[in-house]
Design a protein around this motif. Structure first.
Motif, mmCIF file in Angstrom:
data_model
loop_
_atom_site.group_PDB
_atom_site.id
_atom_site.type_symbol
_atom_site.label_atom_id
_atom_site.label_comp_id
_atom_site.label_asym_id
_atom_site.label_seq_id
_atom_site.Cartn_x
_atom_site.Cartn_y
_atom_site.Cartn_z
ATOM 1 N N GLY A 244 1.598 6.323 -33.677
ATOM 2 C CA GLY A 244 0.816 5.556 -34.649
ATOM 3 C C GLY A 244 1.358 4.175 -34.935
ATOM 4 N N THR A 245 2.101 3.605 -33.999
ATOM 5 C CA THR A 245 2.608 2.246 -34.187
ATOM 6 C C THR A 245 1.750 1.296 -33.347
ATOM 7 N N PRO A 246 1.926 -0.035 -33.544
ATOM 8 C CA PRO A 246 1.150 -0.973 -32.712
ATOM 9 C C PRO A 246 1.411 -0.772 -31.219
ATOM 10 N N ALA A 247 2.528 -0.112 -30.874
ATOM 11 C CA ALA A 247 2.853 0.069 -29.455
ATOM 12 C C ALA A 247 2.329 1.398 -28.891
ATOM 13 N N ASP A 248 1.346 1.994 -29.569
ATOM 14 C CA ASP A 248 0.762 3.234 -29.042
ATOM 15 C C ASP A 248 0.175 3.054 -27.645
ATOM 16 N N SER A 249 -0.234 1.809 -27.346
ATOM 17 C CA SER A 249 -0.829 1.579 -26.022
ATOM 18 C C SER A 249 0.209 1.077 -25.015
ATOM 19 N N HIS A 250 1.484 1.064 -25.429
ATOM 20 C CA HIS A 250 2.529 0.648 -24.490
ATOM 21 C C HIS A 250 2.589 1.644 -23.328
ATOM 22 N N GLN A 251 2.970 1.133 -22.166
ATOM 23 C CA GLN A 251 2.971 1.983 -20.968
ATOM 24 C C GLN A 251 3.846 3.226 -21.152
ATOM 25 N N CYS A 252 4.958 3.115 -21.895
ATOM 26 C CA CYS A 252 5.826 4.287 -22.068
ATOM 27 C C CYS A 252 5.141 5.341 -22.933
ATOM 28 N N SER A 253 4.384 4.905 -23.961
ATOM 29 C CA SER A 253 3.652 5.860 -24.803
ATOM 30 C C SER A 253 2.577 6.572 -23.994
ATOM 31 N N ILE A 254 1.872 5.789 -23.195
ATOM 32 C CA ILE A 254 0.790 6.378 -22.388
ATOM 33 C C ILE A 254 1.381 7.446 -21.476
ATOM 34 N N MET A 255 2.503 7.119 -20.850
ATOM 35 C CA MET A 255 3.134 8.058 -19.925
ATOM 36 C C MET A 255 3.637 9.290 -20.666
ATOM 37 N N LEU A 256 4.240 9.081 -21.840
ATOM 38 C CA LEU A 256 4.763 10.218 -22.605
ATOM 39 C C LEU A 256 3.632 11.183 -22.966
ATOM 40 N N ARG A 257 2.515 10.636 -23.448
ATOM 41 C CA ARG A 257 1.381 11.503 -23.826
ATOM 42 C C ARG A 257 0.845 12.222 -22.595
ATOM 43 N N HIS A 258 0.797 11.487 -21.472
ATOM 44 C CA HIS A 258 0.318 12.077 -20.219
ATOM 45 C C HIS A 258 1.174 13.281 -19.820
ATOM 46 N N LEU A 259 2.475 13.194 -20.151
ATOM 47 C CA LEU A 259 3.404 14.278 -19.788
ATOM 48 C C LEU A 259 3.458 15.357 -20.873
ATOM 49 N N GLY A 260 2.616 15.242 -21.897
ATOM 50 C CA GLY A 260 2.535 16.283 -22.927
ATOM 51 C C GLY A 260 3.415 16.015 -24.134
ATOM 52 N N GLY A 261 4.042 14.841 -24.201
ATOM 53 C CA GLY A 261 4.924 14.529 -25.330
ATOM 54 C C GLY A 261 4.130 14.097 -26.551
ATOM 55 N N SER A 262 4.782 14.156 -27.709
ATOM 56 C CA SER A 262 4.144 13.721 -28.951
ATOM 57 C C SER A 262 5.242 13.241 -29.895
ATOM 58 N N GLU A 263 4.874 13.049 -31.168
ATOM 59 C CA GLU A 263 5.832 12.563 -32.174
ATOM 60 C C GLU A 263 7.188 13.274 -32.037
ATOM 61 N N ARG A 289 -3.801 5.755 -8.310
ATOM 62 C CA ARG A 289 -5.054 6.253 -8.886
ATOM 63 C C ARG A 289 -4.761 6.939 -10.228
ATOM 64 N N GLU A 290 -3.664 7.727 -10.237
ATOM 65 C CA GLU A 290 -3.295 8.420 -11.468
ATOM 66 C C GLU A 290 -2.974 7.416 -12.569
ATOM 67 N N MET A 291 -2.217 6.371 -12.190
ATOM 68 C CA MET A 291 -1.843 5.372 -13.182
ATOM 69 C C MET A 291 -3.090 4.686 -13.727
ATOM 70 N N SER A 292 -4.010 4.332 -12.838
ATOM 71 C CA SER A 292 -5.214 3.620 -13.290
ATOM 72 C C SER A 292 -5.984 4.468 -14.292
ATOM 73 N N SER A 293 -5.988 5.783 -14.063
ATOM 74 C CA SER A 293 -6.786 6.628 -14.944
ATOM 75 C C SER A 293 -6.135 6.797 -16.319
ATOM 76 N N LEU A 294 -4.840 6.419 -16.435
ATOM 77 C CA LEU A 294 -4.167 6.545 -17.729
ATOM 78 C C LEU A 294 -4.463 5.370 -18.652
ATOM 79 N N GLY A 295 -4.999 4.297 -18.116
ATOM 80 C CA GLY A 295 -5.264 3.102 -18.924
ATOM 81 C C GLY A 295 -4.063 2.184 -18.895
ATOM 82 N N ASP A 296 -4.112 1.135 -19.731
ATOM 83 C CA ASP A 296 -2.967 0.234 -19.756
ATOM 84 C C ASP A 296 -2.620 -0.158 -21.166
#
Ligand SMILES: O=C(O)CCC(=O)C(=O)O
Length: 296
Positions: A244-263, A289-296
């Protein structure tokens, strides 16, 4: 291999606490530097020898040849870059500075600032900023190791640090604001602090380390040769996800969520390999392809 002579001493760590940066002795040989430069040119040209693209490219072949070329997680694309940015010597020095038992990669950045000659325009400038401004998705305890692949000084747009600014709290800076004077005046006014800058002059193979709250930026490259470097952003053992920070869309956050991580999940394993203590972990490189589907 870790060499005691390349690690920060207790006096260096004292200076680090006061100033928010430290410059290492040479950590890389001319051969290692030559290998990294060759690898850098290949990645810039779009060659991915591992079969995997970097995470994101802020410059592509055909773009303005005088603009700063910045490519994130270039180590996914090239094994020589992987060796460089995951160097144990960098990890061991960072562990001492961060007072931590484990140092993991956050992400790397390939930085190529083209030479523009004496009439250089600000197209290659990096605006005054703190790295943590982009990383509010984790603790403010990270640091950046910046590897010089060529000699750097004011003529080719070396970095400048603002000593002690890591103790000023969070400022509103901008990597992409190339008007350095305007931002400098605004930050000085907002903080009421003396905005003194120090040019970080280094020989190829040296590495500067700066705290993620240390204000830094760089000016134009007025030479005819490119300024070449890698920024290696590093995290201490306890760096965990803050949602829930301004960096929620940072690449590391996107990857963490993709891997099932959370707060509260650590940024550990997978895309965040360990530099110190050295482990031989497989580096998973998601397909493009996988990266593209995760967004940026
Ligand atoms: O290379 C530069 O001039 C700036 C790099 C930077 O902002 C960083 O390494 O955190």
């Amino acid at each position: 291999m870790i060499d005691e002579f390349t690690l920060p001493t207790p006096a260096d760590i004292g200076d680090w606490e006061v100033n928010g940066y430290w410059i290492s002795p040479p950590l890389f040989s001319p051969e290692e530097i030559a290998r990294a430069i060759e690898a850098m040119d290949r990645v810039i040209a779009g060659v991915c020898e591992t079969g995997h693209e970097p995470w994101s490219r802020f410059w592509n072949p055909g773009d303005d040849p005088l603009a700063l070329c910045k490519i994130d997680n270039s180590h996914w694309a090239n094994l020589a870059i992987r060796d460089l940015v995951l160097s144990e010597a960098i990890g061991a020095a960072a562990a001492r500075l961060m007072h931590t038992h484990e140092v993991r990669l956050w992400h790397d950045q390939l930085l190529f600032k083209p030479g523009q000659g004496p009439g250089a325009k600000p197209g290659g400038n990096v605006g005054w900023h703190q790295d943590h401004g982009y990383w509010t998705n984790t603790c403010p305890d990270l640091l950046t190791a910046w590897i010089a692949l060529v000699d750097v000084d004011e003529s080719n747009g070396c970095m400048h640090f603002v000593p002690g600014s890591h103790r000023w709290g969070k400022i509103d800076g901008d990597f992409f604001d190339q008007d350095l004077e305007r931002t400098r005046e605004r930050i000085a006014e907002e903080t009421g602090e003396e905005f003194r800058t120090v040019p970080i002059v280094m020989r190829a193979g040296q590495v500067s380390f700066h705290h993620c709250l240390t204000i830094h930026g760089s000016g134009p490259n007025r030479t005819d040769s490119p300024r070449r470097s890698f920024a290696v952003h590093l995290q201490p053992a306890h760096a965990a996800h803050i949602a829930g920070t301004p960096a929620d869309s940072h690449q590391c956050s996107i990857m963490l969520r993709h891997l099932g991580g959370s707060e509260g999940s650590l940024y550990r394993g997978g895309p965040w390999p360990t530099l110190y203590p050295k482990r031989s972990e497989p580096i998973p490189c998601p397909s493009h392809r996988e990266m593209s589907s995760l967004g940026d």
